[in-house]
Write an enzyme that holds these catalytic residues in place. Structure first.
Site, PDB file in Angstrom:
ATOM      1  N   ASP A 129     -35.388  38.825 -19.636  1.00 52.45           N
ATOM      2  CA  ASP A 129     -34.315  38.046 -19.549  1.00 52.45           C
ATOM      3  C   ASP A 129     -33.288  37.851 -18.601  1.00 52.45           C
ATOM      4  O   ASP A 129     -32.095  37.710 -18.767  1.00 52.45           O
ATOM      5  CB  ASP A 129     -33.391  37.977 -20.898  1.00 52.45           C
ATOM      6  CG  ASP A 129     -34.266  38.225 -22.446  1.00 52.45           C
ATOM      7  OD1 ASP A 129     -35.319  37.089 -22.251  1.00 52.45           O
ATOM      8  OD2 ASP A 129     -33.946  38.576 -23.214  1.00 52.45           O
ATOM      9  N   GLU A 130     -33.963  38.416 -17.423  1.00 55.89           N
ATOM     10  CA  GLU A 130     -32.815  38.393 -16.206  1.00 55.89           C
ATOM     11  C   GLU A 130     -33.366  37.387 -15.059  1.00 55.89           C
ATOM     12  O   GLU A 130     -32.666  37.305 -14.055  1.00 55.89           O
ATOM     13  CB  GLU A 130     -32.962  39.813 -15.781  1.00 55.89           C
ATOM     14  CG  GLU A 130     -32.428  40.786 -16.673  1.00 55.89           C
ATOM     15  CD  GLU A 130     -30.743  40.959 -16.396  1.00 55.89           C
ATOM     16  OE1 GLU A 130     -30.318  40.160 -15.387  1.00 55.89           O
ATOM     17  OE2 GLU A 130     -30.131  41.721 -17.298  1.00 55.89           O
TER      18      GLU A 130
END
Length: 296
Positions: free
Chosen positions: A240-241
């Site tokens: 999720d980066e």
């Protein structure tokens, strides 16, 4: 030049060029000069200068008076790109992006994307759908799209590697340009993330960087937020980066349950993911380190 999986080329008259390079005077003049030499007429042009990193970004759509191949135009452009240290891509504007959809047991994004393609509102090709469950094989069949069941029955590393080898073989066999994790609830290995760098999009059901990981709507409910959102981003090995392509939000209030947040959020997820795929397919997204430049 960025790598992509290309099908055999045919001559065309309309192309898209996108590029980034260290910023300096004369880039626009040099690029448009090459296009003029190739008999090109510019249809649209957008540019952005990142003052913080001294980097220049540009997207040009153009047409040629006579049919050309993208390969011949790339050859003409290559010397300039090397001199200016460009990251660049030149593609036939008529060629549709080939997209592989990955899904698990939540099918709202999958169904939305299939409907948009069927009705002509999303100009991509979907050669295959992959899932670690069998739930959506009938939905795939109703759209005449091959469905590949690649199960993960155990959480062993060997099975994970074997499943990803099959996935990689399918990507290469079908000449896939973009992989979309349409609520595919599995974490890709670092090796697979590197293989798909810049050509895999995930939809996360929160407004990142808030509420990463599992059950973000429940996290949001616990925090009493007044807005929930969804984020479409490129996949990296950092969960999720990845660089964010698109985000959207919906207003909520204190009276709503986590299940109501989930229901509202699913609509936001569908719209956000569809926009990100469309912009990627139209070659409007350029990577800028951990960020993106999106020429809408």
């Amino acid at each position: 030049m960025s790598a992509s999986t290309q099908s055999p080329e045919s001559a065309s008259t309309r192309f898209i060029l996108k590029l980034s390079c260290p910023d300096q005077a004369g880039i626009v003049h040099a690029v448009t000069g090459i296009l003029l030499e190739q008999g090109a007429n510019i249809l649209t042009s957008a540019q952005h200068g990142d003052a913080d990193h001294r980097r220049f970004f540009m997207r040009i759509e153009f047409e040629c008076a006579e049919a050309r191949t993208a390969t011949s135009l790339r050859a003409a452009f290559a010397p300039l790109s090397e001199r200016l240290a460009m990251d660049w891509e030149l593609v036939d504007a008529a060629r549709k992006t080939r997209v592989l959809l990955l899904v698990s047991k939540l099918g709202h994004c999958l169904n939305d994307l299939l409907f948009r393609v069927q009705t002509g509102h999303l100009a991509i090709e979907i050669p295959a759908i992959v899932s670690n469950h069998r739930d959506f094989y009938q939905l795939a069949a109703s759209h005449d799209i091959p469905f590949h069941h690649l199960p993960l029955l155990q959480a062993s590393e060997d099975q994970k590697q074997a499943q990803e080898r099959k996935l990689r073989e399918l990507i290469e066999e079908q000449r896939i340009d973009l992989v979309v994790l349409a609520r595919y609830m599995q974490i890709l290995s670092p090796e697979m993330c590197r293989f798909l760098e810049g050509r895999a999009i995930n939809i996360h059901h929160s407004f990142l960087p808030s509420f990463k990981g599992a059950r973000p709507y429940h996290q949001a409910h616990e925090r009493g937020v007044k807005l929930i959102g969804a984020t479409a981003h490129y996949v990296t090995s950092d969960l999720d980066e990845g660089p964010i392509i698109e985000q959207d939000v919906a207003r909520i209030d204190h009276s709503m349950t986590p299940d109501q947040l989930v229901a509202i959020g699913r609509d936001v997820e569908c719209v956000t993911l569809a926009r990100a795929i469309q912009w990627h397919a139209e070659h409007r997204v350029l990577l800028n380190g951990h960020r993106t430049v999106v020429f809408r």
